[in-house]
Scaffold this motif. Structure first.
Motif, PDB file in Angstrom:
ATOM      1  N   SER A  62       0.831  -1.203   0.000  1.00 17.70           N
ATOM      2  CA  SER A  62       0.000   0.000   0.000  1.00 17.70           C
ATOM      3  C   SER A  62       0.868   1.256   0.000  1.00 17.70           C
ATOM      4  N   ASP A  69       1.116   4.108  -2.969  1.00 19.07           N
ATOM      5  CA  ASP A  69       0.886   5.521  -2.647  1.00 19.07           C
ATOM      6  C   ASP A  69       2.066   6.384  -3.075  1.00 19.07           C
ATOM      7  N   THR A 112       2.214   6.633  -6.852  1.00 17.61           N
ATOM      8  CA  THR A 112       1.195   7.577  -7.317  1.00 17.61           C
ATOM      9  C   THR A 112       1.675   9.013  -7.154  1.00 17.61           C
ATOM     10  N   VAL A 131      -5.468   4.785  -9.117  1.00 14.21           N
ATOM     11  CA  VAL A 131      -6.416   5.677  -8.433  1.00 14.21           C
ATOM     12  C   VAL A 131      -7.200   6.440  -9.501  1.00 14.21           C
ATOM     13  N   THR A 188      -9.814   8.059  -9.554  1.00 16.21           N
ATOM     14  CA  THR A 188     -10.483   9.305  -9.152  1.00 16.21           C
ATOM     15  C   THR A 188      -9.496  10.390  -8.724  1.00 16.21           C
ATOM     16  N   ASN A 189      -8.206  10.184  -8.970  1.00 18.51           N
ATOM     17  CA  ASN A 189      -7.215  11.169  -8.562  1.00 18.51           C
ATOM     18  C   ASN A 189      -7.426  12.471  -9.348  1.00 18.51           C
TER      19      ASN A 189
END
Length: 205
Positions: free
Chosen positions: A89, A93, A96, A128, A130-131
């Motif tokens: 995770s 992150d 991203t 992601v 919806t970023n």
């Protein structure tokens, strides 16, 4: 930094080095040293991509989570069961953030490489969707490449953001202008053909 030795580092150390490089990239960005920031973000990504190699968790390490194989790579890692979900995770992150920040750096250049910006944004949106920052930067890049239909399609994914709404409106205006110009050009061609026909008719009599 000798990156040939980076592969031999424990995953936790690679993650910490990636965080360090990302922070150094952020500091450089704030100081408007975008070239240095780009280098730091790339170094962060290099460390992230090597995570998982020593455990044999995934072929090529966690690098298979990058550049188009993110979803499939996560499934592979899960089946091997050797990577800590919390570690994965954090890697995703950081990945991203780094690609998002690389896109931001390129937008600050005098002549932005919009194709590369779109590529970086796509890497972000794979994980992601919806970023908002990635959606905005991709849509804006498509607008500057005059691909207005795709710009609108992309920006509509986060249309409530005021900055994004502005580019949707601008893209629609450009499409309307293109349509007007097309109709004007077609009308000119039609009138020209009519004139040519009259000239031929006159010459024949």
């Amino acid at each position: 930094m000798d990156f040939s030795n980076a592969d031999k580092m424990p995953d936790e150390d690679k993650l910490e080095k990636a965080k360090q490089f990302k922070q150094e990239g952020n500091d450089a960005y704030k100081n408007k040293n975008y070239k240095l920031a780009i280098g730091k973000y790339h170094r962060a990504l290099l460390h992230l991509k090597g995570i998982g190699q020593l455990q044999g968790a995934m072929p090529g390490g966690i690098g298979s989570l990058f550049n188009g194989d993110m979803i499939q790579g996560m499934g592979d890692a899960s089946r091997h069961g050797a990577l800590d979900p919390k570690l994965m995770s954090e890697v995703v992150d950081l990945k991203t953030d780094c690609y998002n920040n690389l896109a931001a750096c390129l937008l600050q250049q005098e002549t932005p490489n919009y194709e590369k910006i779109i590529q970086y944004c796509d890497y972000v949106l794979e994980g992601v969707p919806t970023n908002v920052k990635a959606i905005y930067r991709k849509g804006m890049s498509l607008f500057h490449l005059k691909d207005y239909d795709k710009a609108i399609e992309t920006l509509k994914e986060a249309h409530t953001d005021p900055s994004i709404q502005k580019y949707i409106i601008k893209s629609r205006k450009e499409l309307d202008e293109q349509e007007k110009n097309m109709k004007k050009a077609l009308s000119g061609m039609f009138n020209s053909k009519q004139t040519d026909s009259k000239v031929k008719d006159t010459a024949d009599t």
